[in-house]
Design a protein around this motif. Structure first.
Motif, mmCIF file in Angstrom:
data_model
loop_
_atom_site.group_PDB
_atom_site.id
_atom_site.type_symbol
_atom_site.label_atom_id
_atom_site.label_comp_id
_atom_site.label_asym_id
_atom_site.label_seq_id
_atom_site.Cartn_x
_atom_site.Cartn_y
_atom_site.Cartn_z
ATOM 1 N N LEU A 109 0.983 -1.370 0.066
ATOM 2 C CA LEU A 109 -0.064 -0.063 0.162
ATOM 3 C C LEU A 109 1.003 1.312 0.043
ATOM 4 O O LEU A 109 0.541 2.271 -0.589
ATOM 5 C CB LEU A 109 -1.022 -0.009 1.182
ATOM 6 C CG LEU A 109 -1.888 1.253 1.318
ATOM 7 C CD1 LEU A 109 -2.852 1.473 0.090
ATOM 8 C CD2 LEU A 109 -2.614 1.100 2.669
ATOM 9 N N THR A 110 2.053 1.244 0.570
ATOM 10 C CA THR A 110 2.894 2.308 0.662
ATOM 11 C C THR A 110 3.601 2.464 -0.601
ATOM 12 O O THR A 110 3.433 3.849 -1.253
ATOM 13 C CB THR A 110 4.063 2.000 1.820
ATOM 14 O OG1 THR A 110 3.342 2.180 3.185
ATOM 15 C CG2 THR A 110 5.019 2.998 1.954
ATOM 16 N N ALA A 111 3.921 1.497 -1.417
ATOM 17 C CA ALA A 111 4.323 1.659 -2.800
ATOM 18 C C ALA A 111 3.431 2.225 -3.564
ATOM 19 O O ALA A 111 3.804 3.141 -4.349
ATOM 20 C CB ALA A 111 4.789 0.507 -3.149
ATOM 21 N N ALA A 112 2.215 1.964 -3.563
ATOM 22 C CA ALA A 112 1.006 2.299 -4.390
ATOM 23 C C ALA A 112 0.863 3.869 -4.117
ATOM 24 O O ALA A 112 0.757 4.635 -5.074
ATOM 25 C CB ALA A 112 -0.118 1.629 -4.039
ATOM 26 N N THR B 240 3.084 5.889 -2.976
ATOM 27 C CA THR B 240 4.180 6.659 -3.248
ATOM 28 C C THR B 240 4.152 6.926 -4.769
ATOM 29 O O THR B 240 4.398 7.950 -5.499
ATOM 30 C CB THR B 240 5.456 5.882 -3.077
ATOM 31 O OG1 THR B 240 5.599 5.631 -1.626
ATOM 32 C CG2 THR B 240 6.671 6.826 -3.537
ATOM 33 N N ILE B 241 3.918 5.651 -5.589
ATOM 34 C CA ILE B 241 3.527 5.937 -6.859
ATOM 35 C C ILE B 241 2.463 6.956 -7.546
ATOM 36 O O ILE B 241 2.588 7.759 -8.344
ATOM 37 C CB ILE B 241 3.083 4.437 -7.674
ATOM 38 C CG1 ILE B 241 4.352 3.628 -7.536
ATOM 39 C CG2 ILE B 241 3.015 4.703 -9.236
ATOM 40 C CD1 ILE B 241 4.375 2.110 -8.053
ATOM 41 N N ALA B 242 1.425 7.080 -6.739
ATOM 42 C CA ALA B 242 0.202 7.842 -6.893
ATOM 43 C C ALA B 242 0.733 9.564 -6.630
ATOM 44 O O ALA B 242 0.507 10.238 -7.524
ATOM 45 C CB ALA B 242 -0.826 7.524 -5.864
ATOM 46 N N VAL B 243 1.540 9.413 -5.699
ATOM 47 C CA VAL B 243 1.954 10.920 -5.635
ATOM 48 C C VAL B 243 2.852 11.249 -6.616
ATOM 49 O O VAL B 243 2.998 12.307 -6.967
ATOM 50 C CB VAL B 243 2.829 11.040 -4.114
ATOM 51 C CG1 VAL B 243 3.590 12.400 -4.020
ATOM 52 C CG2 VAL B 243 1.773 10.792 -2.787
ATOM 53 N N HIS B 244 3.753 10.526 -6.942
ATOM 54 C CA HIS B 244 4.703 10.766 -8.123
ATOM 55 C C HIS B 244 3.920 11.087 -9.425
ATOM 56 O O HIS B 244 4.341 12.037 -10.209
ATOM 57 C CB HIS B 244 5.753 9.377 -8.526
ATOM 58 C CG HIS B 244 6.366 9.658 -9.557
ATOM 59 N ND1 HIS B 244 7.544 10.332 -9.515
ATOM 60 C CD2 HIS B 244 6.551 9.020 -10.912
ATOM 61 C CE1 HIS B 244 8.235 10.231 -10.691
ATOM 62 N NE2 HIS B 244 7.484 9.564 -11.297
ATOM 63 N N ILE C 83 9.872 15.528 -4.553
ATOM 64 C CA ILE C 83 10.586 14.529 -3.732
ATOM 65 C C ILE C 83 10.287 14.531 -2.214
ATOM 66 O O ILE C 83 10.262 13.514 -1.648
ATOM 67 C CB ILE C 83 12.148 14.888 -4.024
ATOM 68 C CG1 ILE C 83 12.541 14.605 -5.528
ATOM 69 C CG2 ILE C 83 12.947 13.819 -2.920
ATOM 70 C CD1 ILE C 83 13.811 14.964 -5.648
ATOM 71 N N GLN C 84 10.083 15.791 -1.757
ATOM 72 C CA GLN C 84 9.477 15.865 -0.197
ATOM 73 C C GLN C 84 8.496 15.131 0.101
ATOM 74 O O GLN C 84 8.525 14.463 1.129
ATOM 75 C CB GLN C 84 9.594 17.213 0.372
ATOM 76 C CG GLN C 84 11.125 17.912 0.467
ATOM 77 C CD GLN C 84 10.856 19.394 0.782
ATOM 78 O OE1 GLN C 84 9.745 20.075 0.608
ATOM 79 N NE2 GLN C 84 11.982 20.129 1.167
ATOM 80 N N TYR C 85 7.336 15.376 -1.049
ATOM 81 C CA TYR C 85 6.337 14.637 -0.516
ATOM 82 C C TYR C 85 6.432 13.059 -0.825
ATOM 83 O O TYR C 85 5.774 12.376 -0.025
ATOM 84 C CB TYR C 85 5.229 15.143 -1.715
ATOM 85 C CG TYR C 85 4.344 16.402 -1.218
ATOM 86 C CD1 TYR C 85 3.379 16.413 -0.045
ATOM 87 C CD2 TYR C 85 4.638 17.615 -2.080
ATOM 88 C CE1 TYR C 85 2.986 17.592 0.381
ATOM 89 C CE2 TYR C 85 3.975 18.791 -1.647
ATOM 90 C CZ TYR C 85 3.206 18.924 -0.555
ATOM 91 O OH TYR C 85 2.662 19.867 -0.159
ATOM 92 N N ILE C 86 7.179 12.903 -1.750
ATOM 93 C CA ILE C 86 7.146 11.331 -2.056
ATOM 94 C C ILE C 86 8.094 10.574 -0.867
ATOM 95 O O ILE C 86 7.693 9.541 -0.218
ATOM 96 C CB ILE C 86 8.133 11.040 -3.268
ATOM 97 C CG1 ILE C 86 7.091 11.378 -4.517
ATOM 98 C CG2 ILE C 86 8.566 9.508 -3.257
ATOM 99 C CD1 ILE C 86 7.873 11.308 -5.821
ATOM 100 N N LEU D 126 6.194 7.467 6.196
ATOM 101 C CA LEU D 126 4.992 7.476 7.005
ATOM 102 C C LEU D 126 4.547 5.903 6.730
ATOM 103 O O LEU D 126 3.995 5.478 7.652
ATOM 104 C CB LEU D 126 4.023 8.534 6.609
ATOM 105 C CG LEU D 126 2.775 8.402 7.619
ATOM 106 C CD1 LEU D 126 3.113 8.576 9.023
ATOM 107 C CD2 LEU D 126 1.548 9.650 7.139
ATOM 108 N N GLY D 127 4.219 5.552 5.581
ATOM 109 C CA GLY D 127 3.598 4.444 5.286
ATOM 110 C C GLY D 127 4.480 3.114 5.809
ATOM 111 O O GLY D 127 3.902 2.168 6.354
#
Length: 246
Positions: free
Chosen positions: A23-26, A28-32, A172-175, A181-182
């Motif tokens: 879920l964290t990876a998903a 992160t990709i969504a934010v990207h 990058i900061q958001y990612i 956090l995840g």
């Protein structure tokens, strides 16, 4: 708890940790994908003294500087950042966001004209339009005050609008923030499940045979029955046949 124990817990509770990491990876990709890359173009202009004021310097405006030019640069920057200027620039075709300010550590009336947006070509075009609009506003200010053309302050370009550069710091900061956090929440969920599943030591274990329960009172030892003093003396004086001792 050492690293070896942490590793064992993570292996035992993989069914909790793995979904959290996925879920964290998903996310992160969504934010990207959802946060677009922003590009920024910047130009530098300066205000020059009027041609009439530079006559004493053989017409060289860079030899004639006045403190009033810096004050004019500050006033022009404030006007270009106003809502009215934003509406005018939008009508001219400027996209994204723009900012005008006196250049950092400037020792004269130098101004930075900056445009930020998601389309590099549009950003560069917008910065060029902003520079032209700034020159126009400077002339309008002086025209409104009935300044003679030969006495008007002029604008010169020191650095033309530069090729837009990607601004990836915020993205990058958001990612990194979402990923960290995840990961932390996944670990917290893993150890929470481990704590709930682990049986406390000493509880729910069968007691050995013959061991009294913890809440069963243990009877106190019976006290010895005292022997009367006169009976003791009689035993000493009476013989086996029942006769008194000599």
């Amino acid at each position: 708890m050492d690293l070896a124990e942490i590793g064992r817990v993570m292996r035992r509770r993989w069914y909790v940790l793995l979904p959290g990491l996925l879920l964290t990876a998903a996310l992160t990709i969504a934010v990207h994908l959802l946060i677009p890359v922003e590009y920024q173009s910047q130009s530098t202009v300066t205000l020059l003294n009027s041609s009439k004021a530079t006559e004493a310097f053989d017409g060289n405006p860079f030899l004639s500087t006045q403190a009033s030019l810096t004050g004019m640069a500050d006033g022009l920057a404030r006007n270009l950042n106003s809502d009215g200027a934003k509406a005018d620039l939008k009508a001219l075709g400027v996209t994204g966001t723009h900012e005008v300010k006196i250049a950092d550590n400037a020792q004269g009336p130098f101004m930075w004209l900056t445009v930020t947006g998601t389309d590099p070509a549009a950003v560069l075009k917008s910065d060029e339009l902003l520079a032209g609009y700034a020159d126009k506003r400077l002339k309008e200010f002086q025209t409104q005050q009935s300044v003679a053309p030969e006495a008007m302050i002029r604008m010169a370009t020191i650095v033309p609008p530069q090729k837009p550069e990607a601004q990836t710091k915020t993205r990058i900061q958001y990612i990194v923030m979402v990923g960290a956090l995840g990961f932390v929440l996944s670990l917290v969920a893993t150890f929470f499940v481990e704590a709930r599943k682990r049986t406390p030591r000493g509880k729910n274990r069968p007691a050995p045979a013959g061991t009294p329960a913890a809440d069963t009172p243990v009877p106190a030892p019976a006290a010895a029955t005292p022997v009367a003093h006169d009976e003791t003396m009689a035993l000493r004086t009476v013989g086996p046949s029942g006769a008194g001792s000599p």
